[in-house]
Design a protein around this motif. Structure first.
Motif, short mmCIF file in Angstrom:
data_model
loop_
_atom_site.label_atom_id
_atom_site.label_comp_id
_atom_site.label_asym_id
_atom_site.label_seq_id
_atom_site.Cartn_x
_atom_site.Cartn_y
_atom_site.Cartn_z
N SER A 91 -0.02 -13.24 -2.46
CA SER A 91 -0.52 -13.57 -1.12
C SER A 91 0.62 -13.83 -0.15
CB SER A 91 -1.44 -14.77 -1.19
OG SER A 91 -0.79 -15.85 -1.82
N HIS A 92 1.83 -13.94 -0.65
CA HIS A 92 2.97 -14.12 0.21
C HIS A 92 3.23 -12.88 1.06
CE1 HIS A 92 7.33 -13.87 1.12
NE2 HIS A 92 7.20 -15.14 1.36
N PHE A 93 2.84 -11.73 0.54
CA PHE A 93 3.10 -10.47 1.24
C PHE A 93 1.97 -10.18 2.22
CE2 PHE A 93 5.17 -10.39 -2.82
CZ PHE A 93 6.42 -9.88 -2.54
N VAL A 94 2.36 -9.81 3.41
CA VAL A 94 1.36 -9.43 4.41
C VAL A 94 1.50 -7.94 4.66
CG1 VAL A 94 0.40 -9.92 6.67
CG2 VAL A 94 1.64 -11.70 5.43
N LEU A 95 0.66 -7.18 4.01
CA LEU A 95 0.71 -5.73 4.15
C LEU A 95 -0.47 -5.26 4.99
CD1 LEU A 95 1.55 -4.77 0.44
CD2 LEU A 95 3.13 -5.04 2.35
N PRO A 96 -0.29 -4.16 5.68
CA PRO A 96 -1.36 -3.65 6.55
C PRO A 96 -2.44 -2.90 5.77
CG PRO A 96 0.54 -2.23 6.71
CD PRO A 96 0.92 -3.35 5.81
N VAL A 97 -2.79 -3.42 4.62
CA VAL A 97 -3.88 -2.84 3.83
C VAL A 97 -4.71 -4.00 3.28
CG1 VAL A 97 -2.68 -0.72 3.18
CG2 VAL A 97 -2.39 -2.77 1.80
N THR A 98 -5.84 -3.68 2.74
CA THR A 98 -6.71 -4.74 2.22
C THR A 98 -6.14 -5.32 0.93
OG1 THR A 98 -7.99 -3.20 0.91
CG2 THR A 98 -8.74 -3.60 3.15
N LYS A 99 -6.78 -6.40 0.48
CA LYS A 99 -6.27 -7.05 -0.73
C LYS A 99 -6.47 -6.19 -1.97
CE LYS A 99 -7.75 -11.44 -0.44
NZ LYS A 99 -7.88 -12.86 -0.81
N SER A 100 -7.55 -5.44 -2.01
CA SER A 100 -7.72 -4.61 -3.22
C SER A 100 -6.67 -3.52 -3.28
CB SER A 100 -9.13 -4.01 -3.31
OG SER A 100 -9.73 -3.89 -2.07
#
Lengths: 120, 120
Positions: free
Chosen positions: B52-61
């Motif tokens: 959860s530390h990473f903020v990526l421009p995709v959903t969690k799945s």
DNA sequence: CCCGTACTACGAGAGCTATCGTACGAAGCG
DNA sequence: CGCTTCGTACGATAGCTCTCGTAGTACGGG
């Protein structure tokens, strides 16, 4: 002296310019066993090698496909010479963009081949 | 002292052993922008980082998917710690198999990011 | 015991990729 | 001009992959 262009220029092939080469495309290109094989063979010599020099366990149309992927990623350079198409590594461009990367990956491939008991 | 195993061992995750790591899988894993981003972030610290530390421009799945690809390629190590899943680079294994490769690729990624005007 | 947080599993869809076969074009040789 | 060799183009197919959404499980706190 009007438009001859030395007879080896007939069919031109599109290559990415040096600064259009993307690391991810290079890594992707090298992540296929067939293409890695080709690149490793190219790395063993200074000469350009014709497509038909490579004996891959796939058909010729598949081979064409792999060479195109390598060319479009900026890993190899291709020129026609008569009926043959000669292939060469784009060492200078890759080294300028990513110093040491190509040799390091080739070394890694050599190590893995040794580790797995492959020849070459 | 019988079978407790310290409460962080409940959910085990499958990792390839060092000698099961394949260069082509590693290169493939790193040939995706999202995954390269994750690996670059992991390389900046000694600590393990939670997913959860990473903020990526995709959903969690989708994020879960990318972490699995990295784990199955042998690039990262994942352990559960409470509800969090901590991620760390497998530096020792990669360096043993392919000396210098990881750092070289990270350096290449840094150069490219600089060249393209990306931050980080 | 319930709730929130963190992550997963599963199903699905759109798009890419590796492969093939067949048919074709380009260059050179006789 | 034919024939051969080398490589391409095109269509097709099976499989992977990146993405999502929804539903579900595991852990920890009140």
């Amino acid at each position: 002296m009007s438009s001859v262009t030395t007879a080896t220029n007939t069919r031109e092939l599109a290559h990415p310019a040096r600064d259009e080469i993307r690391l991810e495309c290079v890594l992707h290109a090298l992540s296929d066993p067939m293409r890695m094989r080709v690149v490793r063979a190219l790395a063993t010599t200074e000469d350009e090698l014709s497509c038909s020099h490579f004996v891959l366990p796939v058909t010729k149309s598949t081979t064409t496909h792999h060479f195109r992927v390598l060319r479009e990623a900026g890993v190899i350079e291709q020129v026609y010479r008569g009926t043959a198409k000669m292939n060469g590594l784009r060492r200078a461009d890759l080294d300028a963009l990513f110093p040491g990367l190509l040799d390091n990956i080739l070394d890694a491939a050599r190590r893995e081949a040794g580790r797995l008991g492959d020849d070459a």
